[in-house]
Design a protein around this motif. Sequence first.
Motif, PDB file in Angstrom:
ATOM      1  N   PHE A 286       3.955  -4.324  -9.336  1.00  0.00           N
ATOM      2  CA  PHE A 286       5.128  -5.087  -8.913  1.00  0.00           C
ATOM      3  C   PHE A 286       6.277  -4.946  -9.907  1.00  0.00           C
ATOM      4  O   PHE A 286       7.443  -4.906  -9.511  1.00  0.00           O
ATOM      5  CB  PHE A 286       4.722  -6.544  -8.668  1.00  0.00           C
ATOM      6  CG  PHE A 286       3.546  -6.641  -7.732  1.00  0.00           C
ATOM      7  CD1 PHE A 286       3.602  -6.103  -6.450  1.00  0.00           C
ATOM      8  CD2 PHE A 286       2.360  -7.218  -8.139  1.00  0.00           C
ATOM      9  CE1 PHE A 286       2.514  -6.155  -5.595  1.00  0.00           C
ATOM     10  CE2 PHE A 286       1.267  -7.279  -7.293  1.00  0.00           C
ATOM     11  CZ  PHE A 286       1.338  -6.743  -6.026  1.00  0.00           C
TER      12      PHE A 286
ATOM     13  N   MET B 168       7.696  -1.419  -9.210  1.00  0.00           N
ATOM     14  CA  MET B 168       8.521  -1.436  -7.999  1.00  0.00           C
ATOM     15  C   MET B 168       9.876  -2.059  -8.286  1.00  0.00           C
ATOM     16  O   MET B 168      10.910  -1.525  -7.863  1.00  0.00           O
ATOM     17  CB  MET B 168       7.799  -2.198  -6.880  1.00  0.00           C
ATOM     18  CG  MET B 168       6.620  -1.446  -6.299  1.00  0.00           C
ATOM     19  SD  MET B 168       5.689  -2.403  -5.071  1.00  0.00           S
ATOM     20  CE  MET B 168       6.954  -2.664  -3.806  1.00  0.00           C
ATOM     21  N   LYS B 169       9.883  -3.167  -9.012  1.00  0.00           N
ATOM     22  CA  LYS B 169      11.149  -3.838  -9.332  1.00  0.00           C
ATOM     23  C   LYS B 169      12.047  -2.941 -10.186  1.00  0.00           C
ATOM     24  O   LYS B 169      13.234  -2.819  -9.921  1.00  0.00           O
ATOM     25  CB  LYS B 169      10.868  -5.160 -10.051  1.00  0.00           C
ATOM     26  CG  LYS B 169      12.106  -5.972 -10.298  1.00  0.00           C
ATOM     27  CD  LYS B 169      11.771  -7.316 -10.885  1.00  0.00           C
ATOM     28  CE  LYS B 169      13.041  -8.122 -11.061  1.00  0.00           C
ATOM     29  NZ  LYS B 169      12.785  -9.468 -11.539  1.00  0.00           N
TER      30      LYS B 169
ATOM     31  N   GLY C  49      13.574  -0.320  -8.146  1.00  0.00           N
ATOM     32  CA  GLY C  49      14.363  -0.799  -7.017  1.00  0.00           C
ATOM     33  C   GLY C  49      13.704  -0.558  -5.670  1.00  0.00           C
ATOM     34  O   GLY C  49      14.388  -0.371  -4.664  1.00  0.00           O
ATOM     35  N   ILE C  50      12.383  -0.574  -5.636  1.00  0.00           N
ATOM     36  CA  ILE C  50      11.655  -0.330  -4.392  1.00  0.00           C
ATOM     37  C   ILE C  50      11.047  -1.635  -3.896  1.00  0.00           C
ATOM     38  O   ILE C  50      10.194  -2.235  -4.550  1.00  0.00           O
ATOM     39  CB  ILE C  50      10.565   0.742  -4.593  1.00  0.00           C
ATOM     40  CG1 ILE C  50      11.213   2.059  -4.993  1.00  0.00           C
ATOM     41  CG2 ILE C  50       9.714   0.900  -3.333  1.00  0.00           C
ATOM     42  CD1 ILE C  50      10.258   3.161  -5.310  1.00  0.00           C
ATOM     43  N   THR C  51      11.505  -2.085  -2.747  1.00  0.00           N
ATOM     44  CA  THR C  51      10.974  -3.291  -2.132  1.00  0.00           C
ATOM     45  C   THR C  51       9.742  -2.945  -1.308  1.00  0.00           C
ATOM     46  O   THR C  51       9.460  -1.772  -1.047  1.00  0.00           O
ATOM     47  CB  THR C  51      12.025  -3.925  -1.206  1.00  0.00           C
ATOM     48  OG1 THR C  51      12.311  -2.996  -0.144  1.00  0.00           O
ATOM     49  CG2 THR C  51      13.306  -4.268  -1.955  1.00  0.00           C
ATOM     50  N   SER C  52       9.026  -3.970  -0.862  1.00  0.00           N
ATOM     51  CA  SER C  52       7.869  -3.718  -0.004  1.00  0.00           C
ATOM     52  C   SER C  52       8.328  -3.051   1.299  1.00  0.00           C
ATOM     53  O   SER C  52       7.638  -2.174   1.833  1.00  0.00           O
ATOM     54  CB  SER C  52       7.114  -5.015   0.284  1.00  0.00           C
ATOM     55  OG  SER C  52       7.947  -5.961   0.911  1.00  0.00           O
ATOM     56  N   TYR C  53       9.495  -3.430   1.777  1.00  0.00           N
ATOM     57  CA  TYR C  53      10.038  -2.824   2.996  1.00  0.00           C
ATOM     58  C   TYR C  53      10.266  -1.318   2.786  1.00  0.00           C
ATOM     59  O   TYR C  53       9.878  -0.495   3.605  1.00  0.00           O
ATOM     60  CB  TYR C  53      11.353  -3.507   3.381  1.00  0.00           C
ATOM     61  CG  TYR C  53      12.029  -2.879   4.580  1.00  0.00           C
ATOM     62  CD1 TYR C  53      11.592  -3.168   5.862  1.00  0.00           C
ATOM     63  CD2 TYR C  53      13.095  -2.001   4.415  1.00  0.00           C
ATOM     64  CE1 TYR C  53      12.197  -2.589   6.967  1.00  0.00           C
ATOM     65  CE2 TYR C  53      13.711  -1.410   5.506  1.00  0.00           C
ATOM     66  CZ  TYR C  53      13.261  -1.719   6.781  1.00  0.00           C
ATOM     67  OH  TYR C  53      13.861  -1.138   7.879  1.00  0.00           O
ATOM     68  N   LYS C  54      10.889  -0.987   1.662  1.00  0.00           N
ATOM     69  CA  LYS C  54      11.163   0.422   1.370  1.00  0.00           C
ATOM     70  C   LYS C  54       9.859   1.198   1.174  1.00  0.00           C
ATOM     71  O   LYS C  54       9.740   2.337   1.628  1.00  0.00           O
ATOM     72  CB  LYS C  54      12.041   0.546   0.129  1.00  0.00           C
ATOM     73  CG  LYS C  54      12.509   1.954  -0.133  1.00  0.00           C
ATOM     74  CD  LYS C  54      13.551   2.010  -1.240  1.00  0.00           C
ATOM     75  CE  LYS C  54      14.033   3.431  -1.440  1.00  0.00           C
ATOM     76  NZ  LYS C  54      15.057   3.503  -2.489  1.00  0.00           N
TER      77      LYS C  54
ATOM     78  N   TYR D   1      -0.443  -3.064   1.466  1.00  0.00           N
ATOM     79  CA  TYR D   1       0.406  -3.712   0.470  1.00  0.00           C
ATOM     80  C   TYR D   1       0.099  -5.209   0.401  1.00  0.00           C
ATOM     81  O   TYR D   1      -0.075  -5.763  -0.678  1.00  0.00           O
ATOM     82  CB  TYR D   1       1.891  -3.492   0.785  1.00  0.00           C
ATOM     83  CG  TYR D   1       2.787  -4.239  -0.162  1.00  0.00           C
ATOM     84  CD1 TYR D   1       3.063  -3.729  -1.425  1.00  0.00           C
ATOM     85  CD2 TYR D   1       3.329  -5.477   0.182  1.00  0.00           C
ATOM     86  CE1 TYR D   1       3.851  -4.428  -2.322  1.00  0.00           C
ATOM     87  CE2 TYR D   1       4.115  -6.181  -0.703  1.00  0.00           C
ATOM     88  CZ  TYR D   1       4.386  -5.659  -1.956  1.00  0.00           C
ATOM     89  OH  TYR D   1       5.156  -6.358  -2.841  1.00  0.00           O
ATOM     90  N   HIS D   2       0.024  -5.868   1.552  1.00  0.00           N
ATOM     91  CA  HIS D   2      -0.242  -7.308   1.575  1.00  0.00           C
ATOM     92  C   HIS D   2      -1.631  -7.618   1.027  1.00  0.00           C
ATOM     93  O   HIS D   2      -1.824  -8.635   0.359  1.00  0.00           O
ATOM     94  CB  HIS D   2      -0.051  -7.877   2.973  1.00  0.00           C
ATOM     95  CG  HIS D   2       1.383  -7.892   3.396  1.00  0.00           C
ATOM     96  ND1 HIS D   2       2.354  -8.629   2.760  1.00  0.00           N
ATOM     97  CD2 HIS D   2       2.015  -7.227   4.383  1.00  0.00           C
ATOM     98  CE1 HIS D   2       3.524  -8.432   3.340  1.00  0.00           C
ATOM     99  NE2 HIS D   2       3.348  -7.571   4.327  1.00  0.00           N
TER     100      HIS D   2
ATOM    101  N   ARG E  80      -1.294  -7.408  -2.644  1.00  0.00           N
ATOM    102  CA  ARG E  80      -0.499  -8.559  -3.077  1.00  0.00           C
ATOM    103  C   ARG E  80      -1.371  -9.802  -3.222  1.00  0.00           C
ATOM    104  O   ARG E  80      -1.116 -10.664  -4.067  1.00  0.00           O
ATOM    105  CB  ARG E  80       0.631  -8.808  -2.066  1.00  0.00           C
ATOM    106  CG  ARG E  80       1.688  -9.728  -2.549  1.00  0.00           C
ATOM    107  CD  ARG E  80       2.501  -8.999  -3.591  1.00  0.00           C
ATOM    108  NE  ARG E  80       3.694  -9.734  -3.885  1.00  0.00           N
ATOM    109  CZ  ARG E  80       4.200  -9.841  -5.103  1.00  0.00           C
ATOM    110  NH1 ARG E  80       3.637  -9.237  -6.101  1.00  0.00           N
ATOM    111  NH2 ARG E  80       5.285 -10.498  -5.306  1.00  0.00           N
TER     112      ARG E  80
END
Length: 90
Positions: free
Chosen positions: A8, A11-12, A15-20, A31-32, A35
């Motif tokens: 996480f 990803m931050k 700049g990569i979100t879960s959507y991306k 992913y979930h 998480r």
Amino acid sequence: MISYEPLFRTMKEKGITSYKLGKMGFPMSTYHSIRHGNSMNINTLNTLCRLLDCSVSDVLEYIKAFLFQFLFPVKLHITALITYIGDRGP
């Protein structure tokens, strides 16, 4: 215990979100699951390293402390644990 906190953070930082990540082809159900602290297989780890262009240590880390096995699911911070132990006394 294995922690996915490095994932996480990575990803931050990138700049990569879960959507991306999902748009890049990573299954959102996986992913979930990650998480929520569930395990991942080597193929999933490989996919994350490829998509994020990172190393294994940027995705997961091993935490030796036995207590974290019980604390991680409720996401207590170590400072909260220290406060809790200090408040309870000997």
